[in-house]
Motif scaffolding. Structure first.
Motif, PDB file in Angstrom:
ATOM      1  N   ALA A  22       0.824  -1.205   0.000  1.00  0.00           N
ATOM      2  CA  ALA A  22       0.000   0.000   0.000  1.00  0.00           C
ATOM      3  C   ALA A  22       0.858   1.255   0.000  1.00  0.00           C
ATOM      4  N   ALA A  23       1.917   1.238   0.787  1.00  0.00           N
ATOM      5  CA  ALA A  23       2.783   2.415   0.888  1.00  0.00           C
ATOM      6  C   ALA A  23       3.464   2.738  -0.432  1.00  0.00           C
ATOM      7  N   VAL A  24       3.958   1.712  -1.125  1.00  0.00           N
ATOM      8  CA  VAL A  24       4.695   1.973  -2.351  1.00  0.00           C
ATOM      9  C   VAL A  24       3.768   2.481  -3.452  1.00  0.00           C
ATOM     10  N   GLU A  25       2.517   2.045  -3.451  1.00  0.00           N
ATOM     11  CA  GLU A  25       1.577   2.564  -4.443  1.00  0.00           C
ATOM     12  C   GLU A  25       1.299   4.042  -4.208  1.00  0.00           C
ATOM     13  N   ALA A  97       9.284   0.322  -9.221  1.00  0.00           N
ATOM     14  CA  ALA A  97      10.010   0.672 -10.440  1.00  0.00           C
ATOM     15  C   ALA A  97       9.417   1.923 -11.082  1.00  0.00           C
ATOM     16  N   GLU A  98       8.098   2.017 -11.095  1.00  0.00           N
ATOM     17  CA  GLU A  98       7.459   3.199 -11.676  1.00  0.00           C
ATOM     18  C   GLU A  98       7.831   4.459 -10.896  1.00  0.00           C
ATOM     19  N   ALA A  99       7.883   4.332  -9.576  1.00  0.00           N
ATOM     20  CA  ALA A  99       8.277   5.472  -8.740  1.00  0.00           C
ATOM     21  C   ALA A  99       9.715   5.885  -9.028  1.00  0.00           C
ATOM     22  N   LEU A 100      10.602   4.906  -9.157  1.00  0.00           N
ATOM     23  CA  LEU A 100      12.011   5.206  -9.425  1.00  0.00           C
ATOM     24  C   LEU A 100      12.191   5.851 -10.800  1.00  0.00           C
ATOM     25  N   ILE A 101      11.415   5.411 -11.776  1.00  0.00           N
ATOM     26  CA  ILE A 101      11.489   6.024 -13.107  1.00  0.00           C
ATOM     27  C   ILE A 101      11.122   7.505 -13.024  1.00  0.00           C
ATOM     28  N   ASN A 102      10.043   7.804 -12.326  1.00  0.00           N
ATOM     29  CA  ASN A 102       9.629   9.197 -12.189  1.00  0.00           C
ATOM     30  C   ASN A 102      10.669  10.011 -11.426  1.00  0.00           C
ATOM     31  N   LEU A 103      11.200   9.445 -10.371  1.00  0.00           N
ATOM     32  CA  LEU A 103      12.206  10.148  -9.576  1.00  0.00           C
ATOM     33  C   LEU A 103      13.488  10.369 -10.364  1.00  0.00           C
ATOM     34  N   SER A 104      13.818   9.431 -11.240  1.00  0.00           N
ATOM     35  CA  SER A 104      15.067   9.539 -11.996  1.00  0.00           C
ATOM     36  C   SER A 104      15.018  10.614 -13.064  1.00  0.00           C
ATOM     37  N   LEU A 105      13.851  11.180 -13.316  1.00  0.00           N
ATOM     38  CA  LEU A 105      13.762  12.303 -14.246  1.00  0.00           C
ATOM     39  C   LEU A 105      14.404  13.556 -13.664  1.00  0.00           C
ATOM     40  N   ASN A 106      14.556  13.577 -12.343  1.00  0.00           N
ATOM     41  CA  ASN A 106      15.271  14.655 -11.669  1.00  0.00           C
ATOM     42  C   ASN A 106      16.755  14.308 -11.662  1.00  0.00           C
ATOM     43  N   SER A 107      17.586  15.141 -12.268  1.00  0.00           N
ATOM     44  CA  SER A 107      19.000  14.793 -12.437  1.00  0.00           C
ATOM     45  C   SER A 107      19.723  14.608 -11.108  1.00  0.00           C
ATOM     46  N   ASN A 108      19.358  15.386 -10.104  1.00  0.00           N
ATOM     47  CA  ASN A 108      20.005  15.233  -8.793  1.00  0.00           C
ATOM     48  C   ASN A 108      19.665  13.889  -8.162  1.00  0.00           C
ATOM     49  N   LEU A 109      18.392  13.507  -8.265  1.00  0.00           N
ATOM     50  CA  LEU A 109      17.982  12.220  -7.712  1.00  0.00           C
ATOM     51  C   LEU A 109      18.576  11.071  -8.527  1.00  0.00           C
ATOM     52  N   ALA A 110      18.654  11.251  -9.842  1.00  0.00           N
ATOM     53  CA  ALA A 110      19.258  10.224 -10.691  1.00  0.00           C
ATOM     54  C   ALA A 110      20.718  10.019 -10.305  1.00  0.00           C
ATOM     55  N   ALA A 111      21.423  11.117 -10.020  1.00  0.00           N
ATOM     56  CA  ALA A 111      22.828  11.015  -9.609  1.00  0.00           C
ATOM     57  C   ALA A 111      22.953  10.249  -8.296  1.00  0.00           C
ATOM     58  N   LYS A 112      22.032  10.488  -7.384  1.00  0.00           N
ATOM     59  CA  LYS A 112      22.052   9.762  -6.106  1.00  0.00           C
ATOM     60  C   LYS A 112      21.808   8.272  -6.336  1.00  0.00           C
ATOM     61  N   MET A 113      20.901   7.950  -7.260  1.00  0.00           N
ATOM     62  CA  MET A 113      20.628   6.545  -7.574  1.00  0.00           C
ATOM     63  C   MET A 113      21.868   5.852  -8.123  1.00  0.00           C
ATOM     64  N   THR A 134      10.598  -6.129 -16.743  1.00  0.00           N
ATOM     65  CA  THR A 134      11.692  -5.863 -17.673  1.00  0.00           C
ATOM     66  C   THR A 134      11.569  -4.496 -18.331  1.00  0.00           C
ATOM     67  N   ARG A 135      10.396  -4.200 -18.858  1.00  0.00           N
ATOM     68  CA  ARG A 135      10.200  -2.925 -19.569  1.00  0.00           C
ATOM     69  C   ARG A 135      10.495  -1.742 -18.653  1.00  0.00           C
ATOM     70  N   LEU A 136      10.036  -1.802 -17.419  1.00  0.00           N
ATOM     71  CA  LEU A 136      10.247  -0.709 -16.480  1.00  0.00           C
ATOM     72  C   LEU A 136      11.721  -0.550 -16.115  1.00  0.00           C
ATOM     73  N   LEU A 137      12.413  -1.669 -15.964  1.00  0.00           N
ATOM     74  CA  LEU A 137      13.833  -1.601 -15.618  1.00  0.00           C
ATOM     75  C   LEU A 137      14.653  -1.007 -16.759  1.00  0.00           C
ATOM     76  N   VAL A 138      14.294  -1.347 -17.997  1.00  0.00           N
ATOM     77  CA  VAL A 138      14.980  -0.758 -19.147  1.00  0.00           C
ATOM     78  C   VAL A 138      14.744   0.752 -19.170  1.00  0.00           C
ATOM     79  N   MET A 139      13.532   1.185 -18.895  1.00  0.00           N
ATOM     80  CA  MET A 139      13.229   2.618 -18.849  1.00  0.00           C
ATOM     81  C   MET A 139      14.056   3.309 -17.768  1.00  0.00           C
ATOM     82  N   LEU A 140      14.205   2.660 -16.629  1.00  0.00           N
ATOM     83  CA  LEU A 140      15.016   3.228 -15.548  1.00  0.00           C
ATOM     84  C   LEU A 140      16.475   3.353 -15.977  1.00  0.00           C
ATOM     85  N   LEU A 141      16.998   2.320 -16.632  1.00  0.00           N
ATOM     86  CA  LEU A 141      18.378   2.368 -17.110  1.00  0.00           C
ATOM     87  C   LEU A 141      18.577   3.477 -18.140  1.00  0.00           C
TER      88      LEU A 141
END
Length: 349
Positions: A22-25, A97-113, A134-141
């Motif tokens: 519930a929390a991650v959603e 994974a969806e949350a991380l993709i959205n967060l990684s759009l911020n360059s500072n957060l992406a650098a921390k990742m 798989t699709r989500l992980l590729v998007m994150l990469l």
């Protein structure tokens, strides 16, 4: 006293799988807005490791999540509209994974990742037998490799023994036809990232396994030659040696032949060299050449490095039937496309 958002973030590490679900959603929903991203970025040191860990989670059983209801209401979000049965059928890894993709759009957060090793985590999860994101992980990469540090991490440049293995593993997967395959190949062929160039630089490795990995990687990327040819030709000083040296045969080439080649290719062929014993590498090189010269610009580039002459001499030394067949396919294309002479600027496909 902890704030409402701190409490919510804390639930990402709850020992109760349904509470984590519930929390991650809810966190995923927060990342869908600018205000939510800004708020979560203040807790990046907690949110990012927690979401990274949740990428590895499996399915959970249905369970009421009243424990976090008060925190959710205070944050001002609506609970996801799922029944308990729907919650049971989904994995926490997907919203994480969806949350991380959205967060990684911020360059500072992406650098921390990148700094915390998110690329290695994504690769580890990507190749689990039961991975369904798989699709989500590729998007994150793709997002993380917008950064120079992300490229370095994916290439494993700082680890000489492991260097390039992540990328080679990815491209072997990208041999299949799917949306994530195309996204992955596009990532590798992006000239701004320079990933393929870094891979081809490893073609001089003394490791047969590494050479085979480079060859297979290049072949799979060549399936995108129709749309990505310009990016291939931008790294021609690495491309043509990787494709032509394995199929150049054993002869020492004459000065007349090498004078029509770029220096990096002509120099290698004008001296004695170790034979390429692996027939699979030779077949893959020839298949890659075929995919490139199907394109008119690729054919012209091939003639410009005296490629047909190299194939002619290489074929004379070849003994393996499968490799000879691959030579003949390329030769047939050369003859069919433009005869036995270099095409002029007037020649069409």
């Amino acid at each position: 006293m902890a704030t409402e958002l701190e409490e919510l973030v804390g639930f990402l590490s709850s020992p109760s799988p349904p509470v984590k679900k519930a929390a991650v959603e809810i966190v995923r929903d927060l990342t869908g807005s600018e205000d939510g991203l800004l708020s979560l970025s203040m807790y990046a040191s907690t949110v990012l490791p927690s979401l990274s860990q949740l990428l590895k989670e499996k399915k959970v059983r249905a369970f009421p999540f009243w424990k976090i209801l008060s925190a959710v209401v205070k944050v001002g979000l609506h609970l996801p509209r799922h029944s308990q049965e729907q919650l049971a059928s989904n994995e926490v890894s997907e919203p994480a994974a969806e949350a991380l993709i959205n967060l990684s759009l911020n360059s500072n957060l992406a650098a921390k990742m990148v700094e915390m090793g998110m690329i290695k985590t994504a690769m580890d999860v990507l190749y689990k037998p039961d991975s369904s994101i798989t699709r989500l992980l590729v998007m994150l990469l793709v997002n993380l490799t917008q950064l120079d540090s992300g490229i370095v991490s994916l290439l494993q440049i700082e680890d000489e023994k492991m260097q390039g293995l992540f990328v080679m593993k990815l491209v072997r997967s990208f041999g299949r036809s799917s949306d994530e395959t195309r996204a992955g190949r596009k990532m590798l062929l992006d000239s701004k990232r320079g990933l393929l160039k870094q891979i081809l630089r490893q073609f001089d490795s003394t490791s047969p396994l590494r050479k085979k990995g480079v060859s297979g990687t290049l072949r799979n990327c060549c399936f995108e030659a129709e749309n990505q040819l310009q990016n291939f030709l931008l790294i021609s000083e690495f491309l043509w040696p990787a494709l032509l040296l394995p199929v150049a045969g054993k002869k020492i080439y004459s000065e007349q032949d090498t004078s029509k080649m770029p220096l990096e290719l002509g120099s290698a062929l004008s001296i004695e060299r170790e034979p390429w014993d692996d027939p699979e590498i030779r077949v893959e090189a020839l298949e890659s050449i075929y995919l490139i010269i199907v394109q008119e610009a690729g054919l012209r580039a091939f003639w410009s490095v005296n490629g047909p002459r190299i194939l002619q001499l290489g074929y004379e030394d070849e003994e393996d039937p499968k490799v000879m067949e691959a030579y003949e396919r390329v030769g047939s294309l050369l003859v069919h496309g433009c005869g036995t002479e270099e095409p002029s600027s007037e020649t069409s496909k």
